[in-house]
Design a protein around this motif. Structure first.
Motif, PDB file in Angstrom:
ATOM      1  N   PRO A   1       0.791  -1.236   0.000  1.00 37.91           N
ATOM      2  CA  PRO A   1       0.000   0.000   0.000  1.00 37.91           C
ATOM      3  C   PRO A   1       0.818   1.279   0.000  1.00 37.91           C
ATOM      4  O   PRO A   1       0.267   2.349  -0.183  1.00 37.91           O
ATOM      5  N   LYS A   2       2.108   1.227   0.229  1.00 41.04           N
ATOM      6  CA  LYS A   2       2.926   2.429   0.328  1.00 41.04           C
ATOM      7  C   LYS A   2       4.167   2.299  -0.549  1.00 41.04           C
ATOM      8  O   LYS A   2       4.484   1.210  -1.034  1.00 41.04           O
ATOM      9  N   PRO A   3       4.892   3.412  -0.741  1.00 36.65           N
ATOM     10  CA  PRO A   3       6.176   3.288  -1.457  1.00 36.65           C
ATOM     11  C   PRO A   3       7.120   2.350  -0.726  1.00 36.65           C
ATOM     12  O   PRO A   3       7.086   2.238   0.501  1.00 36.65           O
ATOM     13  N   TRP A   4       7.981   1.709  -1.480  1.00 35.95           N
ATOM     14  CA  TRP A   4       8.899   0.744  -0.878  1.00 35.95           C
ATOM     15  C   TRP A   4       9.906   1.434   0.029  1.00 35.95           C
ATOM     16  O   TRP A   4      10.296   0.889   1.058  1.00 35.95           O
ATOM     17  N   LEU A   5      10.336   2.625  -0.344  1.00 33.95           N
ATOM     18  CA  LEU A   5      11.344   3.347   0.426  1.00 33.95           C
ATOM     19  C   LEU A   5      10.731   4.620   1.011  1.00 33.95           C
ATOM     20  O   LEU A   5       9.973   5.330   0.343  1.00 33.95           O
TER      21      LEU A   5
ATOM     22  N   GLU B   1      24.096   5.917   0.972  1.00 35.96           N
ATOM     23  CA  GLU B   1      25.254   5.401   1.686  1.00 35.96           C
ATOM     24  C   GLU B   1      24.927   4.080   2.365  1.00 35.96           C
ATOM     25  O   GLU B   1      25.744   3.149   2.376  1.00 35.96           O
ATOM     26  N   ALA B   2      23.715   3.975   2.947  1.00 33.41           N
ATOM     27  CA  ALA B   2      23.327   2.727   3.604  1.00 33.41           C
ATOM     28  C   ALA B   2      23.304   1.571   2.604  1.00 33.41           C
ATOM     29  O   ALA B   2      23.759   0.458   2.905  1.00 33.41           O
ATOM     30  N   VAL B   3      22.770   1.842   1.415  1.00 36.09           N
ATOM     31  CA  VAL B   3      22.730   0.794   0.386  1.00 36.09           C
ATOM     32  C   VAL B   3      24.145   0.392  -0.019  1.00 36.09           C
ATOM     33  O   VAL B   3      24.466  -0.806  -0.125  1.00 36.09           O
ATOM     34  N   LYS B   4      25.001   1.384  -0.244  1.00 37.94           N
ATOM     35  CA  LYS B   4      26.384   1.093  -0.634  1.00 37.94           C
ATOM     36  C   LYS B   4      27.112   0.314   0.460  1.00 37.94           C
ATOM     37  O   LYS B   4      27.825  -0.660   0.179  1.00 37.94           O
ATOM     38  N   LEU B   5      26.928   0.751   1.712  1.00 41.47           N
ATOM     39  CA  LEU B   5      27.610   0.067   2.807  1.00 41.47           C
ATOM     40  C   LEU B   5      27.077  -1.350   2.977  1.00 41.47           C
ATOM     41  O   LEU B   5      27.837  -2.282   3.262  1.00 41.47           O
ATOM     42  N   SER B   6      25.767  -1.516   2.822  1.00 42.54           N
ATOM     43  CA  SER B   6      25.199  -2.855   2.946  1.00 42.54           C
ATOM     44  C   SER B   6      25.723  -3.773   1.848  1.00 42.54           C
ATOM     45  O   SER B   6      26.058  -4.939   2.093  1.00 42.54           O
ATOM     46  N   LEU B   7      25.797  -3.240   0.632  1.00 37.36           N
ATOM     47  CA  LEU B   7      26.343  -4.042  -0.466  1.00 37.36           C
ATOM     48  C   LEU B   7      27.812  -4.362  -0.219  1.00 37.36           C
ATOM     49  O   LEU B   7      28.270  -5.485  -0.485  1.00 37.36           O
ATOM     50  N   ALA B   8      28.543  -3.375   0.308  1.00 32.14           N
ATOM     51  CA  ALA B   8      29.955  -3.623   0.610  1.00 32.14           C
ATOM     52  C   ALA B   8      30.085  -4.688   1.688  1.00 32.14           C
ATOM     53  O   ALA B   8      30.945  -5.574   1.607  1.00 32.14           O
TER      54      ALA B   8
ATOM     55  N   VAL C   1      17.373  -1.024   5.877  1.00 32.35           N
ATOM     56  CA  VAL C   1      18.361  -1.536   4.914  1.00 32.35           C
ATOM     57  C   VAL C   1      19.553  -2.130   5.649  1.00 32.35           C
ATOM     58  O   VAL C   1      20.034  -3.219   5.327  1.00 32.35           O
ATOM     59  N   ILE C   2      20.038  -1.410   6.669  1.00 28.20           N
ATOM     60  CA  ILE C   2      21.161  -1.933   7.451  1.00 28.20           C
ATOM     61  C   ILE C   2      20.735  -3.176   8.212  1.00 28.20           C
ATOM     62  O   ILE C   2      21.506  -4.135   8.368  1.00 28.20           O
ATOM     63  N   GLY C   3      19.490  -3.189   8.696  1.00 24.08           N
ATOM     64  CA  GLY C   3      18.982  -4.377   9.385  1.00 24.08           C
ATOM     65  C   GLY C   3      18.993  -5.603   8.503  1.00 24.08           C
ATOM     66  O   GLY C   3      19.243  -6.724   8.970  1.00 24.08           O
ATOM     67  N   LEU C   4      18.714  -5.424   7.220  1.00 23.66           N
ATOM     68  CA  LEU C   4      18.760  -6.563   6.289  1.00 23.66           C
ATOM     69  C   LEU C   4      20.166  -7.135   6.209  1.00 23.66           C
ATOM     70  O   LEU C   4      20.346  -8.363   6.127  1.00 23.66           O
ATOM     71  N   LEU C   5      21.165  -6.267   6.243  1.00 26.45           N
ATOM     72  CA  LEU C   5      22.543  -6.739   6.255  1.00 26.45           C
ATOM     73  C   LEU C   5      22.832  -7.524   7.530  1.00 26.45           C
ATOM     74  O   LEU C   5      23.518  -8.551   7.505  1.00 26.45           O
ATOM     75  N   LEU C   6      22.270  -7.053   8.639  1.00 20.33           N
ATOM     76  CA  LEU C   6      22.510  -7.745   9.905  1.00 20.33           C
ATOM     77  C   LEU C   6      21.861  -9.127   9.921  1.00 20.33           C
ATOM     78  O   LEU C   6      22.337 -10.029  10.607  1.00 20.33           O
ATOM     79  N   ILE C   7      20.754  -9.297   9.193  1.00 15.11           N
ATOM     80  CA  ILE C   7      20.158 -10.634   9.089  1.00 15.11           C
ATOM     81  C   ILE C   7      21.175 -11.601   8.499  1.00 15.11           C
ATOM     82  O   ILE C   7      21.333 -12.740   8.971  1.00 15.11           O
ATOM     83  N   VAL C   8      21.861 -11.143   7.473  1.00 12.12           N
ATOM     84  CA  VAL C   8      22.885 -11.989   6.846  1.00 12.12           C
ATOM     85  C   VAL C   8      24.021 -12.256   7.828  1.00 12.12           C
ATOM     86  O   VAL C   8      24.511 -13.384   7.950  1.00 12.12           O
ATOM     87  N   ALA C   9      24.442 -11.204   8.539  1.00 10.52           N
ATOM     88  CA  ALA C   9      25.565 -11.347   9.464  1.00 10.52           C
ATOM     89  C   ALA C   9      25.226 -12.301  10.607  1.00 10.52           C
ATOM     90  O   ALA C   9      26.025 -13.169  10.974  1.00 10.52           O
ATOM     91  N   VAL C  10      24.035 -12.136  11.177  1.00  8.50           N
ATOM     92  CA  VAL C  10      23.635 -12.976  12.310  1.00  8.50           C
ATOM     93  C   VAL C  10      23.263 -14.380  11.844  1.00  8.50           C
ATOM     94  O   VAL C  10      23.640 -15.391  12.455  1.00  8.50           O
ATOM     95  N   GLY C  11      22.487 -14.454  10.750  1.00  7.93           N
ATOM     96  CA  GLY C  11      21.999 -15.755  10.297  1.00  7.93           C
ATOM     97  C   GLY C  11      23.064 -16.658   9.741  1.00  7.93           C
ATOM     98  O   GLY C  11      22.854 -17.876   9.615  1.00  7.93           O
TER      99      GLY C  11
END
Length: 841
Positions: free
Chosen positions: A456-460, A667-674, A723-733
């Protein structure tokens, strides 16, 4: 020939414990001297652009960060006015307030302002030009003054006529009031709807000094309560936002830390059934938390409250290491050996097996988490960099304490719950579910498709206030009260930047004609400028040069008064004042100190070594058909003025905040990708198997995709912290995926591993998940993302893991190795296990 079994530190245990104690003492020493902050300037960029710099400075120390707006409501208009006047009288003597403006001046202030204006009226008045003092100019001024004398306002003007026949004081009153002010009722400012008495207060303390701001607000409330008026006081403004945000952060951090700690302690007591084991399991957490605070303090000079709040999540992951150690090295079948030496030998053997079999996997999981967090340390926003440094230092120390300190402190017998039964049931459920993994994958695709179709809302979320702890209700109340006093729109302003204050004032004067044309065309409704209160030296000298010498002026006056009631002799005082003004020292900021003009200058000027900014806030167009400021037109008009030494910039503070948030998000997207690239590189290096890498990354990718879809279906647009939380899912999981993709043996069967992962997952969810209960968007985003993501990462890892066959080393079956020694070929280094697992798929 078998490799030698890993050995415990042995005689080096004492060295490890000594180093640990010394390290903790050093951390405590650093923490004791640490400054803790709660202002959100830590989440502002280090190197802002021109517009963002104005926003950052205003948020930190500008007049916007020091201005309070107070409204007295209830009672009758006269009662409200009387309360406002009494409150203003008391607060003007308080050193905490630079100014208190409510439509009235105390007699001493009025006298100071009047004396200053009258003395410097010819240097301040923009009407002072050579033409103004010609015979025709004097005739016109005298005629205007005579007309005014015949009006109802003439009685107040009469005492000044002979010394100010040209009406400079009245002209100054019009100029200084050009910005407009609220209506006055019973001697005090009233709101436009007449329902409140209004006040503007500016604190002496900077906006970043939250303690001083809180004390000033409390003084305002206490002083009002002492009036016993029976009325109500509303207070808003940036200082109230800062104070309320700090209180909220403190409350949230304390509340969430307690809730998280209670949940984790409950889970561990259920698993261990031992207070001793519970205390030992918390040592890595406490050590990591101390190390994190100390590292941030040393690296940044202070620690932000949000960093501490995020640090509660460290409990959820750091405690995993001790869970793996205790549950996976426990042996419920070997208890009660009669001799301490036998119990010690049994414990040491189990610890050696765990170090050989599980520690490499735990270490690799910890390194993947560090890769994820390390991306944050490169952020240009200090707040995010603090989170990265805190987490990395905490996890490294927690893992080190688990590996080298806990084995030395572990009791000879682990008196805790036998988790093998629970783990066995969970393993059977997971093995049964693996038969339907394709159904789970199909369900994931359906989940994502539903999110795409029905989101129902914009993704970002592209609004910076998505991160603000200030509630929408508080923001709406602030906007409503500002509208009631016709305050300049805090969103738009022209900023004149120059090396010195005088150069900035010259730039402001150069911008005035263009701004006047924009007012005439209704592009803007008006503007403020510090040059109204303090003209530049060039403007003052120009006005001095326009003043004629006494003999010339006397002759001109004699001709100008012909046919008027004025007597030339009665104007000798006027001629003397003009002659004095010709040689008067120029007015500077020092002369304005303690006057209303000085307050006006201070409110509109920001100076630092080497640079001064003159702020010219712009008002929205008013009247019928009022509209928003035409920002592109104003920007284009002011851009043509940049051929002066001063630089004039049109600033849209909302646009600057949006730009800053856009920088945040990119920056969050770039850092998460990095961070993701670092994690993939690390896993590829250690696993040395494409199939093994895909089996580890696949469940994590599925968990991330499922979380994104879930947030979308819940109507939650992603902020940069999601976005950063998604990276943490990878790190923790990654810990879960690595354990499920290793070979199991009878010393550490799948059931025990599953039990330890289940307990670890519960503590991680307790650490991260409670953040979803926070009212702070900065923390809630992590809870909404990592909490469910950790659960999904565990179960996706279980569902997508290969079916294992338990290793039965031939040497052990033949009796050639002692029962307590691990088989050399089954050491679960990531390099040796994953290819074996790949062959078993």
């Amino acid at each position: 020939m078998s490799a030698p079994a890993p050995r415990l530190p042995g005689r080096r245990v004492g060295v490890a414990l000594t180093l640990w104690v010394i390290f903790l003492a050093a951390c405590l020493l650093v923490v004791a001297r640490t400054t803790f902050t709660t202002d959100l300037s830590a989440f502002l960029p280090r190197n802002p652009n021109a517009e963002q710099r104005v926003l950052v400075e205003q948020l930190k120390d500008g007049v916007l960060s020091r201005t309070l707006l107070a409204a007295v409501s209830g009672g009758t208009p006269q009662q409200r006015a009387n309360a406002s006047l009494a409150l203003g009288t008391r607060l003007r003597t308080d050193a905490q307030f630079e100014s208190v403006v409510n439509g009235a001046l105390d007699p001493a202030q009025r006298d100071r302002d009047g004396a200053l204006l009258f003395r410097y009226r010819y240097l301040l008045s923009p009407a002072v030009t050579p033409a103004h003092f010609t015979v025709d100019g004097l005739k016109a001024s005298f005629a205007d003054t005579l007309d005014l004398l015949a009006s109802p306002a003439g009685l107040a003007l009469k005492p000044l006529v002979n010394r100010d026949p040209t009406g400079e004081m009245l002209r100054l009153a019009d100029v200084l009031d050009a910005g407009g002010h609220p209506p006055v009722a019973y001697g005090a400012w009233s709101s436009r709807d007449g329902q409140r008495a209004m006040m503007l207060l500016t604190t002496v303390a900077s906006g970043s000094d939250t303690d001083a701001q809180e004390h000033a607000i409390q003084t305002l409330r206490t002083t009002f309560d002492a009036l016993h008026s029976g009325l109500t006081l509303e207070i808003t403004g940036a200082p109230t936002f800062a104070v309320d945000s700090r209180a909220m952060i403190k409350h949230e951090v304390a509340r969430l830390s307690i809730v998280s700690a209670v949940l984790i302690v409950t889970i561990l007591l259920f698993a261990y059934r031992s207070v001793t084991m519970l205390g030992l399991s918390l040592l890595p957490v406490l050590s990591g938390a101390l190390a994190g605070v100390a590292a941030v303090s040393l690296g940044f000079g202070s620690v932000h409250g949000i960093t501490l709040g995020f640090g509660t999540t460290l409990i959820g992951e750091a405690v995993d290491y001790s869970i793996y150690l205790f549950i996976q090295s426990g042996d419920a079948t070997r208890r009660g050996e009669p001799h301490p030496a036998a119990r010690r030998a049994n414990r040491d053997a189990r610890l050696r097996r765990w170090v050989a079999r599980a520690w490499p996997t735990v270490r690799l999981g910890m390194l993947t988490s560090i890769c994820g967090f390390s991306a944050l340390t490169f952020s240009s926003f200090p707040g995010l960099a603090q989170l990265g440094v805190y987490s990395i230092a905490g996890l490294v120390v927690a893992a080190a304490v688990t590996r080298w300190v806990l084995p030395a402190l572990m009791p000879l017998s682990l008196t805790m719950r036998d988790m093998s039964g629970i783990g066995d049931r969970l393993a059977r459920i997971a093995n049964a579910a693996r038969r339907f993994r394709w159904i789970a994958i199909a369900a994931l695709f359906a989940w994502v498709l539903a999110a795409v179709l029905f989101h129902p809302k914009p993704w970002l979320n592209d609004q910076l206030n998505a991160l603000s702890p200030v509630t929408p209700e508080a923001q709406a109340r602030d906007a409503a009260l500002r509208a009631q006093i016709n305050a300049p729109d805090a969103r738009y302003m022209a900023v004149v930047s120059a090396p010195t204050l005088d150069a900035a004032l010259e730039g402001a004067e150069a911008a005035a004609p263009m701004l006047d044309r924009l007012v005439a065309s209704h592009a803007i409704g008006g503007y403020e400028t510090p040059a109204r209160y303090l003209p530049s030296e060039a403007a003052q000298r120009s006005r001095q040069d326009a003043l004629p010498a006494a003999p010339d002026l006397r002759a001109r006056v004699a001709r100008a008064v012909q046919g008027t009631p004025f007597d030339p002799k009665s104007l000798e005082a006027f001629i003397s004042d003009v002659d004095t003004a010709r040689n008067e020292p120029l007015l500077d900021a020092g002369w304005l100190r303690g006057t209303s003009l000085g307050v006006g200058v201070n409110a509109l000027v920001n100076c630092s070594p080497g640079r001064c900014d003159a702020l010219l806030p712009l008002r929205l167009p008013n009247g019928p058909g009022a509209r928003e400021i035409d920002a592109p037109a104003v920007r284009a008009a002011l851009a043509g003025l940049n051929d002066t030494p001063a630089r004039i910039t049109f600033v849209d503070l909302k646009g600057a905040s949006d730009s800053m948030y856009d920088s945040y998000m990119h920056e969050a997207v770039k850092l998460s990708l990095a961070g993701l690239v670092l994690i993939l590189a690390l896993l590829a290096l250690m696993l040395r198997s494409v199939a093994g890498l895909l089996r580890v990354i696949g469940p994590l990718a599925a968990a991330v995709i499922a979380v994104i879809a879930g947030l979308a279906l819940a109507g939650i647009s992603l902020t940069l912290l999601h976005v950063i939380g998604l990276l943490l899912i990878v790190a923790v999981g990654s810990n879960y995926a690595l354990f499920f993709n290793r070979n199991f043996d009878r010393d550490m069967p799948e059931a025990i591993t599953f039990a330890s992962l289940a307990v670890a997952n519960l503590t991680t969810v307790a650490g991260f998940g409670v953040l979803a209960l926070s009212s702070l968007p900065l923390l809630r985003a992590f809870g909404e993302t990592v909490g469910p993501g950790a659960i999904l990462a565990l179960w996706m890892s279980a569902l997508l893991a290969p079916r294992h066959t338990v290793e039965q080393p031939a040497a052990r079956e033949a009796g050639t190795l002692p029962a307590d020694d691990p088989p050399a070929r089954s050491v679960p280094s990531a390099r040796s296990d994953q290819p074996n697992a790949a062959r078993e798929v």
